[in-house]
Design an enzyme around this catalytic site. Structure first.
Site, PDB file in Angstrom:
ATOM      1  N   GLY A  52      -4.093   6.604  -3.362  1.00 50.01           N
ATOM      2  CA  GLY A  52      -2.894   5.799  -3.112  1.00 50.01           C
ATOM      3  C   GLY A  52      -3.176   4.327  -3.347  1.00 50.01           C
ATOM      4  O   GLY A  52      -2.716   3.456  -2.607  1.00 50.01           O
TER       5      GLY A  52
ATOM      6  N   ASP B  55      -2.097  13.477  -8.417  1.00 49.21           N
ATOM      7  CA  ASP B  55      -1.198  13.849  -7.324  1.00 49.21           C
ATOM      8  C   ASP B  55      -2.051  14.612  -6.314  1.00 49.21           C
ATOM      9  O   ASP B  55      -2.545  15.711  -6.629  1.00 49.21           O
ATOM     10  CB  ASP B  55      -0.063  14.726  -7.861  1.00 49.21           C
ATOM     11  CG  ASP B  55       0.998  15.001  -6.804  1.00 49.21           C
ATOM     12  OD1 ASP B  55       0.650  15.011  -5.600  1.00 49.21           O
ATOM     13  OD2 ASP B  55       2.161  15.210  -7.172  1.00 49.21           O
TER      14      ASP B  55
ATOM     15  N   ASN C 276      -6.043   7.468   1.800  1.00 51.06           N
ATOM     16  CA  ASN C 276      -4.913   6.617   2.202  1.00 51.06           C
ATOM     17  C   ASN C 276      -3.562   7.130   1.698  1.00 51.06           C
ATOM     18  O   ASN C 276      -2.532   6.857   2.317  1.00 51.06           O
ATOM     19  CB  ASN C 276      -5.200   5.198   1.635  1.00 51.06           C
ATOM     20  CG  ASN C 276      -3.963   4.343   1.513  1.00 51.06           C
ATOM     21  OD1 ASN C 276      -3.465   3.806   2.514  1.00 51.06           O
ATOM     22  ND2 ASN C 276      -3.440   4.193   0.299  1.00 51.06           N
TER      23      ASN C 276
ATOM     24  N   SER D 298      -2.022   6.263  11.625  1.00 49.65           N
ATOM     25  CA  SER D 298      -0.846   5.440  11.964  1.00 49.65           C
ATOM     26  C   SER D 298      -0.677   5.429  13.478  1.00 49.65           C
ATOM     27  O   SER D 298      -1.172   6.327  14.177  1.00 49.65           O
ATOM     28  CB  SER D 298       0.405   6.052  11.337  1.00 49.65           C
ATOM     29  OG  SER D 298       1.569   5.418  11.823  1.00 49.65           O
TER      30      SER D 298
ATOM     31  N   TYR E 120       7.214  13.124  10.091  1.00 44.82           N
ATOM     32  CA  TYR E 120       6.214  12.126   9.703  1.00 44.82           C
ATOM     33  C   TYR E 120       5.194  11.956  10.832  1.00 44.82           C
ATOM     34  O   TYR E 120       3.986  11.953  10.605  1.00 44.82           O
ATOM     35  CB  TYR E 120       6.871  10.772   9.371  1.00 44.82           C
ATOM     36  CG  TYR E 120       5.834   9.715   9.046  1.00 44.82           C
ATOM     37  CD1 TYR E 120       5.108   9.762   7.859  1.00 44.82           C
ATOM     38  CD2 TYR E 120       5.551   8.694   9.955  1.00 44.82           C
ATOM     39  CE1 TYR E 120       4.132   8.816   7.564  1.00 44.82           C
ATOM     40  CE2 TYR E 120       4.579   7.739   9.678  1.00 44.82           C
ATOM     41  CZ  TYR E 120       3.870   7.799   8.477  1.00 44.82           C
ATOM     42  OH  TYR E 120       2.886   6.870   8.205  1.00 44.82           O
TER      43      TYR E 120
ATOM     44  N   LEU F 282       3.569  -1.350  12.108  1.00 43.41           N
ATOM     45  CA  LEU F 282       4.430  -1.700  10.967  1.00 43.41           C
ATOM     46  C   LEU F 282       3.709  -2.612   9.957  1.00 43.41           C
ATOM     47  O   LEU F 282       3.233  -3.692  10.324  1.00 43.41           O
ATOM     48  CB  LEU F 282       5.685  -2.409  11.478  1.00 43.41           C
ATOM     49  CG  LEU F 282       6.650  -1.525  12.293  1.00 43.41           C
ATOM     50  CD1 LEU F 282       7.653  -2.383  13.065  1.00 43.41           C
ATOM     51  CD2 LEU F 282       7.385  -0.543  11.383  1.00 43.41           C
ATOM     52  N   VAL F 283       3.664  -2.170   8.721  1.00 43.63           N
ATOM     53  CA  VAL F 283       3.050  -2.947   7.639  1.00 43.63           C
ATOM     54  C   VAL F 283       4.084  -3.089   6.523  1.00 43.63           C
ATOM     55  O   VAL F 283       4.710  -2.100   6.128  1.00 43.63           O
ATOM     56  CB  VAL F 283       1.812  -2.233   7.044  1.00 43.63           C
ATOM     57  CG1 VAL F 283       1.032  -3.186   6.145  1.00 43.63           C
ATOM     58  CG2 VAL F 283       0.916  -1.653   8.128  1.00 43.63           C
TER      59      VAL F 283
ATOM     60  N   GLU G  96       5.577  -0.834   0.304  1.00 44.44           N
ATOM     61  CA  GLU G  96       6.709  -0.059  -0.246  1.00 44.44           C
ATOM     62  C   GLU G  96       7.062   1.130   0.641  1.00 44.44           C
ATOM     63  O   GLU G  96       7.982   1.896   0.332  1.00 44.44           O
ATOM     64  CB  GLU G  96       6.357   0.425  -1.663  1.00 44.44           C
ATOM     65  CG  GLU G  96       6.232  -0.711  -2.651  1.00 44.44           C
ATOM     66  CD  GLU G  96       5.766  -0.254  -4.031  1.00 44.44           C
ATOM     67  OE1 GLU G  96       5.813   0.954  -4.320  1.00 44.44           O
ATOM     68  OE2 GLU G  96       5.350  -1.122  -4.805  1.00 44.44           O
TER      69      GLU G  96
HETATM   70  P1  NDP Z   1       3.042   2.427  -0.143  1.00 40.02           P
HETATM   71  O1  NDP Z   1       4.273   3.225  -0.411  1.00 40.02           O
HETATM   72  O2  NDP Z   1       3.025   1.003  -0.535  1.00 40.02           O
HETATM   73  O3  NDP Z   1       1.781   3.154  -0.797  1.00 40.02           O
HETATM   74  C1  NDP Z   1       1.623   4.552  -0.747  1.00 40.02           C
HETATM   75  C2  NDP Z   1       0.571   4.956  -1.761  1.00 40.02           C
HETATM   76  O4  NDP Z   1       0.376   6.383  -1.675  1.00 40.02           O
HETATM   77  C3  NDP Z   1       0.997   4.640  -3.180  1.00 40.02           C
HETATM   78  O5  NDP Z   1      -0.107   4.121  -3.881  1.00 40.02           O
HETATM   79  C4  NDP Z   1       1.376   5.993  -3.757  1.00 40.02           C
HETATM   80  O6  NDP Z   1       1.060   6.024  -5.141  1.00 40.02           O
HETATM   81  C5  NDP Z   1       0.430   6.919  -2.980  1.00 40.02           C
HETATM   82  N1  NDP Z   1       0.898   8.297  -2.968  1.00 40.02           N
HETATM   83  C6  NDP Z   1       2.021   8.792  -2.383  1.00 40.02           C
HETATM   84  N2  NDP Z   1       2.131  10.103  -2.639  1.00 40.02           N
HETATM   85  C7  NDP Z   1       1.053  10.442  -3.416  1.00 40.02           C
HETATM   86  C8  NDP Z   1       0.602  11.640  -4.017  1.00 40.02           C
HETATM   87  N3  NDP Z   1       1.283  12.797  -3.880  1.00 40.02           N
HETATM   88  N4  NDP Z   1      -0.549  11.627  -4.727  1.00 40.02           N
HETATM   89  C9  NDP Z   1      -1.243  10.478  -4.883  1.00 40.02           C
HETATM   90  N5  NDP Z   1      -0.882   9.311  -4.332  1.00 40.02           N
HETATM   91  C10 NDP Z   1       0.266   9.297  -3.617  1.00 40.02           C
HETATM   92  O7  NDP Z   1       2.776   2.580   1.420  1.00 40.02           O
HETATM   93  P2  NDP Z   1       1.558   2.110   2.346  1.00 40.02           P
HETATM   94  O8  NDP Z   1       0.556   1.354   1.594  1.00 40.02           O
HETATM   95  O9  NDP Z   1       2.165   1.499   3.540  1.00 40.02           O
HETATM   96  O10 NDP Z   1       0.992   3.534   2.767  1.00 40.02           O
HETATM   97  C11 NDP Z   1      -0.389   3.886   2.679  1.00 40.02           C
HETATM   98  C12 NDP Z   1      -0.763   4.739   3.881  1.00 40.02           C
HETATM   99  O11 NDP Z   1      -0.601   3.964   5.063  1.00 40.02           O
HETATM  100  C13 NDP Z   1       0.087   5.993   4.075  1.00 40.02           C
HETATM  101  O12 NDP Z   1      -0.766   7.058   4.439  1.00 40.02           O
HETATM  102  C14 NDP Z   1       0.999   5.625   5.238  1.00 40.02           C
HETATM  103  O13 NDP Z   1       1.402   6.755   5.964  1.00 40.02           O
HETATM  104  C15 NDP Z   1       0.077   4.732   6.038  1.00 40.02           C
HETATM  105  N6  NDP Z   1       0.708   3.810   6.984  1.00 40.02           N
HETATM  106  C16 NDP Z   1       1.642   2.907   6.559  1.00 40.02           C
HETATM  107  C17 NDP Z   1       2.228   2.046   7.482  1.00 40.02           C
HETATM  108  C18 NDP Z   1       3.305   1.074   7.115  1.00 40.02           C
HETATM  109  O14 NDP Z   1       4.038   0.610   8.014  1.00 40.02           O
HETATM  110  N7  NDP Z   1       3.453   0.704   5.866  1.00 40.02           N
HETATM  111  C19 NDP Z   1       1.800   2.052   8.894  1.00 40.02           C
HETATM  112  C20 NDP Z   1       0.837   3.051   9.225  1.00 40.02           C
HETATM  113  C21 NDP Z   1       0.294   3.869   8.285  1.00 40.02           C
HETATM  114  P3  NDP Z   1       1.927   6.746  -6.273  1.00 40.02           P
HETATM  115  O15 NDP Z   1       3.355   6.712  -5.852  1.00 40.02           O
HETATM  116  O16 NDP Z   1       1.624   5.928  -7.492  1.00 40.02           O
HETATM  117  O17 NDP Z   1       1.351   8.125  -6.354  1.00 40.02           O
HETATM  118  C1  8X3 Z   2       3.956   3.908   9.575  1.00 38.31           C
HETATM  119  C2  8X3 Z   2       4.360   3.148  10.780  1.00 38.31           C
HETATM  120  O1  8X3 Z   2       5.994   3.115  12.742  1.00 38.31           O
HETATM  121  O2  8X3 Z   2       6.907   3.495  10.518  1.00 38.31           O
HETATM  122  O3  8X3 Z   2       3.072   4.921   9.863  1.00 38.31           O
HETATM  123  O4  8X3 Z   2       5.656   5.214  11.631  1.00 38.31           O
HETATM  124  S1  8X3 Z   2       5.780   3.791  11.446  1.00 38.31           S
END
Ligand code: NDP
Ligand code: 8X3
Length: 258
Positions: free
Chosen positions: A13, A64, A91, A144, A157, A189-190, A193
């Protein structure tokens, strides 16, 4: 502190948000990077910047994580210099929808479970045996706050992130005595996208998530990941809950009006 210049770091990711920020953080430390995501074009576009920032070498792969044979074959066919993975940042993940469970979209459930739980498992299963054989390595799961708390509409989720938490704990027990460390970095919360993806590309709704509050930035999480990855071999950062100052719990968020 561990010398990243001698390390290979595999980030799933890596095309966006936390994964991309981790790629930049490890590049600055001189690590060699293996970056995977479905959007290969984005990874290719990052390559030159990462090398400029100090990365020893960069290998990108369109992947994927839901495709188990593809995960296994990607790891097995890594070029020689990337084959011994020292740090795995597992990730890749997503949320889809905020429907009540009894009104939920089955496709959304399948996608979250297949990516966040089964995809994470497939990647661990492909990478960890090499670490065990070498008696060293670090698995970093991006969990998370949703792994320990639930909120309205978060049902599936949150269940996937609760599963990630259980898998981190279980893996840590299974790897005891091997020298391989297991880390769970659990953000609140981060601003990435993530919320756009949750609302199927509706950017207006996605932005509402952070209305009136200051969320974490992806770089804040990457710094926590880097901290865990650079501890001496005797130290295992088992779990780190990282919240914005404006967030006290999953549903307790301070929002300024006006
Ligand atoms: P983004 O949407 O910015 O990034 C998600 C990444 O995951 C992208 O690079 C996407 O790449 C990749 N991804 C999604 N599905 C697949 C797949 N099937 N195969 C390979 N890659 C995949 O979100 P975040 O950076 O915020 O999310 C990263 C992690 O952090 C996640 O696990 C999320 O649950 C976790 N998280 C996020 C929080 C937030 O508030 N943002 C808080 C807590 C945890 P592509 O689409 O190119 O495949
Ligand atoms: C992402 C943070 O609060 O949207 O894991 O679930 S929250």
């Amino acid at each position: 502190m561990a010398n990243l210049k001698e390390q290979v770091v595999f980030i799933t990711g890596a095309s966006s948000g936390i994964g991309a920020a981790c790629a930049h953080a490890f590049a600055s430390g001189g690590a060699s990077l293996v970056l995977a995501a479905r959007r290969l074009d984005r990874l290719q576009a990052m390559e030159a910047d990462l090398l400029k920032a100090g990365a020893g070498a960069v290998h990108v792969a369109g992947l994927d994580v839901r495709d188990q044979p593809a995960v296994q074959s990607m790891v097995e066919r890594l070029p020689e210099r990337f084959r011994n993975i020292d740090v795995l940042v597992n990730n890749a993940g997503l949320s889809r929808g905020l429907d009540k469970l009894h009104e939920g979209e089955l496709n959304d459930w399948e996608e979250m479970i297949d990516t966040n739980v089964k995809g994470l498992l497939y990647v661990d299963r492909a990478v960890v045996p090499g670490m065990v054989a070498r008696e060293s390595g670090m698995v970093i799961h991006i969990g998370s706050i949703a792994g320990s708390q639930v909120y309205p509409g978060g049902n599936v989720y949150c269940a996937t992130k609760h599963a990630v938490r259980a898998l981190s704990q279980g893996l840590r027990i299974d790897l005891l005595g091997t020298g391989v460390r297991v880390v769970s970095i659990d953000p609140g919360l981060v601003d990435t996208e993530f919320s756009q993806v949750r609302y199927h590309g509706d950017t207006r709704k996605g932005k509402m998530t952070y209305l009136g509050m200051t969320p974490l930035e992806a770089e804040d999480v990457a710094e926590a990941v880097l901290f865990a990855a650079t501890r001496p071999g005797r130290v295992q950062v088992a779990e780190m809950l990282l919240l914005p100052t404006d967030q006290a719990a999953a549903v307790h968020v301070h929002r300024r009006r006006g």
